[in-house]
Structures are given as structure tokens and as C-alpha cells.
Scaffold this motif. Structure first.
Motif, mmCIF file in Angstrom:
data_model
loop_
_atom_site.group_PDB
_atom_site.id
_atom_site.type_symbol
_atom_site.label_atom_id
_atom_site.label_comp_id
_atom_site.label_asym_id
_atom_site.label_seq_id
_atom_site.Cartn_x
_atom_site.Cartn_y
_atom_site.Cartn_z
ATOM 1 N N TRP A 142 0.825 -1.217 0.000
ATOM 2 C CA TRP A 142 0.000 0.000 0.000
ATOM 3 C C TRP A 142 0.848 1.250 0.000
ATOM 4 N N GLY A 143 0.233 2.298 -0.555
ATOM 5 C CA GLY A 143 0.817 3.630 -0.515
ATOM 6 C C GLY A 143 -0.056 4.545 0.321
ATOM 7 N N THR A 144 0.504 5.688 0.720
ATOM 8 C CA THR A 144 -0.262 6.662 1.499
ATOM 9 C C THR A 144 0.434 8.016 1.420
ATOM 10 N N ALA A 145 -0.287 9.051 1.811
ATOM 11 C CA ALA A 145 0.267 10.416 1.825
ATOM 12 C C ALA A 145 0.534 10.841 3.260
ATOM 13 N N GLU A 178 -2.946 8.340 -7.275
ATOM 14 C CA GLU A 178 -2.588 8.073 -8.669
ATOM 15 C C GLU A 178 -1.235 7.365 -8.771
ATOM 16 N N MET A 179 -0.286 7.753 -7.914
ATOM 17 C CA MET A 179 1.017 7.088 -7.916
ATOM 18 C C MET A 179 0.903 5.648 -7.416
ATOM 19 N N THR A 180 0.040 5.416 -6.438
ATOM 20 C CA THR A 180 -0.181 4.053 -5.941
ATOM 21 C C THR A 180 -0.769 3.181 -7.050
ATOM 22 N N LYS A 181 -1.701 3.740 -7.807
ATOM 23 C CA LYS A 181 -2.257 3.011 -8.951
ATOM 24 C C LYS A 181 -1.173 2.727 -9.984
ATOM 25 N N GLY A 185 -0.331 -0.770 -6.703
ATOM 26 C CA GLY A 185 -0.485 -1.053 -5.282
ATOM 27 C C GLY A 185 -1.775 -1.817 -4.993
ATOM 28 N N ALA A 186 -1.708 -2.700 -3.993
ATOM 29 C CA ALA A 186 -2.883 -3.509 -3.645
ATOM 30 C C ALA A 186 -3.882 -2.735 -2.795
ATOM 31 N N ASN A 187 -3.407 -1.683 -2.128
ATOM 32 C CA ASN A 187 -4.268 -0.910 -1.225
ATOM 33 C C ASN A 187 -3.777 0.529 -1.167
ATOM 34 N N TYR A 188 -4.658 1.410 -0.657
ATOM 35 C CA TYR A 188 -4.262 2.780 -0.331
ATOM 36 C C TYR A 188 -4.766 3.059 1.085
ATOM 37 N N VAL A 189 -3.885 3.580 1.949
ATOM 38 C CA VAL A 189 -4.198 3.771 3.372
ATOM 39 C C VAL A 189 -4.355 5.248 3.704
ATOM 40 N N GLY A 230 -7.458 -1.252 -6.243
ATOM 41 C CA GLY A 230 -7.062 -1.631 -4.888
ATOM 42 C C GLY A 230 -8.113 -1.263 -3.859
ATOM 43 N N THR A 231 -7.831 -1.622 -2.611
ATOM 44 C CA THR A 231 -8.745 -1.378 -1.499
ATOM 45 C C THR A 231 -8.353 -0.107 -0.755
#
Length: 455
Positions: A142-145, A178-181, A185-189, A230-231
Motif C-alpha cells: 500500500w501507498g499513502t500520503a 494516482e502514484m499508488t495506482k 499497489g494492492a491498497n491505499y491507506v 485496490g482497497t
């Protein structure tokens, strides 16, 4: 800076077995070992986090950093430092041999003087990350800001009293989603570390809840707009850095999501130490999320029982984790989530290899917990006793109550005539706890027996 930061570890960490004398080896974790018909690696889906392990200097409120992290030297040109950090991180992940990593935008790319510069930095470093991922085969869990470190977020991001801060946070999350996509990435937190308050004297709770709900709605809308598969995950925590955080625990977040018709858009990323800070066991938080259909992923760590803050230590208790892993297994396991090591070395762990020792120990703890939980599933006694406890609800009386066929008056009449006269039944708590211990001990005995066979 060196070509190889972790030069003392020359190859990928191997499985050595329970009696291995090599401290840089797994004693329990075998990626390809089948557990309940699935590879251990696929059950656990382990990730390394980039923030504590590579973007934290080992500082605390009483002292400066103690770690050997040359890329954090402020004298370095920021993008050169960012590349050195990413090189070291992927060297570590590759040698550790785990399949995933997690990161905040600011973990891999420095903030620029303007948002446009920050965006350019992030896009550049995401391209570098793509190259590392392609070479190593490591994937993004997962990615996050980071919406909590910069002074603009001192009063929160989505819940900030200034709508311009809300707008800036929206731009930052839009870009990072958008960067996680882009990185598949499987998820965004979303972790609302400063979405809370320090004092109620200057806080409008109702207004801030409305702001937070709108922000989360906008995130979900953008997810669908860009086709991110992703979730979306929310990570509960009761406090710290704020006095009170709105995402207090699993039940609080679930209630919030249902209240704002967002419960079909979000799942939970549950952290062990956050559960205990909220006054719960980790098993409770996992069981609650699973039973309400909002379980997503896990940040694996632990707190210190003597301290009332988030110590983020590496997990070392099979007893504690096996109960949570049991809940995960009996529900079918992870879908898009996994176990992310949101963990910190202790400030006195100064050697570069300490990061390996910490992760190896934590991963072996998770692996042993998985084996114990699998034995609980295979044995079946826990599930049988639980099912028998509620058996009455599958009979005529229980079914008629839940279906609405039985009215208050009908039930009262059957009680008054003596037809219904219940007696208390044992919950068998001690028996259940003994069964759990037996399975944990059995897992240990099997490991010793398997090691003996290989000698």
C-alpha cells in the motif's frame, strides 16, 4: 555513499531451522512451506515499511537521531539523498526476501518549495521505484500520503479549520492515489494522525466530522474515476499525536463509515499497538472488523506494557499474535492486505545488521503464530465449542426470534407458563484457553521434531 549499504549481509536470508546457530537466518519462516494448502508467504504477505526503517533517524523528543542513515544528512542534495535511501531500502527488502513494501509520499521524495516541485520530485522517484520493483519482483502492498509532518497540518488535514489546508491535502492525496495506482499497489491507506483535537475549547466536533466525511467521499470518488482497483483502508488509532483521534478504534470507524454511507468503500488497516492503546486486545479489533465485513490489512508490531504510547516495537509474542491470526484464518485469510512491519528499531540498536535481526525475529514470530493458528483450525475444538454455545439459536425458538415470528407477548407467555425456564451453562473459558496453549506448544514440538529429522 557505498554501492552496498548492507554489505555485511551478502545474500538473501535463508531458512536455517529451529536449531540454526546463524543469527541471520529464519528459524520458522519458510516462504514455500504449505500451511492449510497455501504457501506461508501467501498467507502472511509480509511488507517492509520505508518510514521507520529508512526515513527515521532514531530520534525522540529527548534526543537527536542515533542511526547510521547517511541519506538523512541535511547537507546532501535532497534528490541524491532520496535515491540513496531508495537504493538501500530495496537492497534490504531483496536480501530479506519478503514480497511487499509500503511507503508515504515523503518517504521516497522530498517536499519541494511548491506543490509543483513536490509533484515533480514524487513522479521522478516513483519512476525510480518502478525500476527497483521490476528488478527485484517486490510489489507495493500500500501507498499513502503524509498528512501530519508538515506544519500546515498541525491542526489536521481534512479536519483543519482552514479550507485551504483541506484543499492542499486533497491535492496531495489525489496525486499519491494516482502514484499508488501507477505502481499497481494492492491498497491505499489513510491514517488520520492529526484528525482529532488537542482541546475542545477551540474545536467544533460536528463540523470536523462533516469535513472528514466529505474528504473520504472525495477519495472514494477519485478512486473510481481513475480506475484504481485496490482497497481503500483507514487505520484506527485512539490518540497520539493528538489528544483524541476521531478514528479511535475499529468500532468507531465502522460507525462513522456507516453513518456517512461509506462502509462499502473502505476497509480497516489494523495496528497491534493502536489496538492496545485503545484498551483492546489485537484479537478483539481483528474479530470486530471481520465480523462486520471491514477487515483489510495489518500493521504488525507491539507496544510496551509499561508505556502508554505508540512504541512500535517488533512483534515477539506468539501467544498474542496467534489468536489474531486464528481469526484471520477462520475468515479465509487476507484478500488484498497483509502484515506490514510498521516497526522501529530501539535507539540503541546501532548496527546496520540490527534491522535484519529485528525483521527476522518478527517474521519468525508471525510464522510460528500462523502454524499455531493453523493447528487450532485443523483441531476444530475451538470452533466446535463456539458452535455448540450458540446451538439454541439454530433451533425453533432461536429461529423464530430472529425471523420476527416470535413477539414479546408470545415469549412472555411461554416464560409465564414455565415452558421456558433456562439454566446457566458453562462458557468453558479455561478449557478454551488450555486448547490454545496446547496448540501453541504443539507447534513448537513439531518444529523441534522436524529439525531433528533433518539432522
Amino acid at each position: 555513499m557505498e554501492d552496498s549499504f548492507f554489505s555485511e549481509v551478502t545474500d538473501r536470508i535463508r531458512f536455517g531451522g529451529i536449531d540454526s546457530t546463524n543469527p541471520i537466518s529464519f528459524r520458522v519462516y519458510e516462504a514455500n512451506r504449505l500451511v492449510l494448502g497455501k504457501r506461508m508467504e501467501d498467507h502472511l504477505r509480509i511488507a517492509v515499511c520505508l518510514w521507520h526503517s529508512f526515513n527515521w533517524p532514531g530520534s525522540d523528543v529527548f534526543g537527536v537521531g542515533t542511526f547510521d542513515r547517511p541519506w538523512l544528512d541535511p547537507r546532501l542534495e535532497p534528490m541524491i539523498a532520496a535515491r540513496a535511501k531508495l537504493d538501500a531500502a530495496f537492497e534490504f527488502i531483496r536480501k530479506l526476501g519478503v514480497p511487499f513494501f509500503c511507503f508515504h509520499d515523503r518517504d521516497i521524495a522530498p517536499e519541494g518549495g511548491t506543490f509543483r516541485e513536490s509533484r515533480a520530485n514524487l513522479e521522478t522517484m516513483v519512476a525510480e521505484t518502478e525500476t527497483h520493483m521490476a528488478r527485484s519482483g517486490v510489489k507495493l502492498l500500500w501507498g499513502t500520503a503524509n498528512l501530519f509532518s508538515h506544519p500546515r497540518y498541525a491542526a489536521g488535514a481534512a479536519t483543519n479549520p482552514d479550507p485551504e489546508v483541506f484543499a492542499y491535502a486533497a491535492a496531495q492525496v489525489k496525486l499519491m492515489l494516482e502514484m499508488t495506482k501507477r505502481l499497481d499497489g494492492a491498497n491505499y491507506v489513510l491514517w488520520g494522525g492529526r484528525e482529532g483535537y488537542e482541546t475542545l475549547l477551540n474545536t467544533d466536533i460536528g463540523r470536523e466530522e462533516a469535513q472528514l466525511a466529505r474528504f473520504l467521499s472525495m477519495v472514494a470518488e477519485h478512486k473510481h474515476r481513475i480506475g484504481f482497483k485496490g482497497t481503500l483502508l483507514i487505520e484506527p488509532k485512539p490518540q497520539e499525536p493528538t489528544k483524541h483521534q476521531y478514528d479511535y478504534d475499529a468500532a468507531t470507524v465502522h460507525s462513522f463509515l456507516a453513518r456517512h454511507d461509506l462502509d462499502r468503500e473502505y476497509r480497516l488497516n489494523l495496528e497491534v499497538n493502536h489496538a492496545t492503546l485503545a484498551g483492546h486486545s489485537f484479537q478483539h479489533e481483528v474479530a470486530y472488523a471481520i465480523s462486520h465485513g471491514i477487515f483489510g490489512s495489518v500493521d504488525a508490531n507491539r507496544g510496551d506494557y509499561q508505556n502508554g504510547w505508540d512504541t512500535d516495537q517488533f512483534p515477539n509474542s506468539v501467544d498474542e499474535l496467534s489468536l489474531a491470526v486464528y481469526e484471520i484464518l477462520r475468515s479465509g485469510g487476507f484478500t488484498t492486505g497483509g502484515f506490514n512491519f510498521d516497526t522501529k528499531l530501539r535507539r540503541q540498536s546501532l548496527d546496520r545488521t540490527d534491522l535484519f535481526h529485528a525483521h527476522i525475529g518478527g517474521i519468525d514470530t508471525l510464522a510460528r503464530a500462523l502454524l499455531a493458528a493453523a493447528l487450532m483450525i485443523e483441531d476444530g475444538r475451538l470452533e466446535k465449542l463456539r458452535r455448540e454455545r450458540y446451538a439454541g439459536w439454530d433451533d425453533e425458538l432461536g429461529r423464530s426470534i430472529l425471523s420476527g415470528d416470535a413477539l414479546f407477548e408470545m415469549l412472555a407467555g411461554r416464560v409465564e407458563t414455565g415452558e421456558i425456564d433456562p439454566r446457566a451453562r458453562s462458557g468453558h473459558q479455561e478449557l478454551l484457553e488450555n486448547i490454545v496453549n496446547q496448540e501453541i506448544w504443539s507447534a513448537d514440538q513439531r518444529a523441534v521434531a522436524e529439525a531433528a529429522q533433518k539432522r
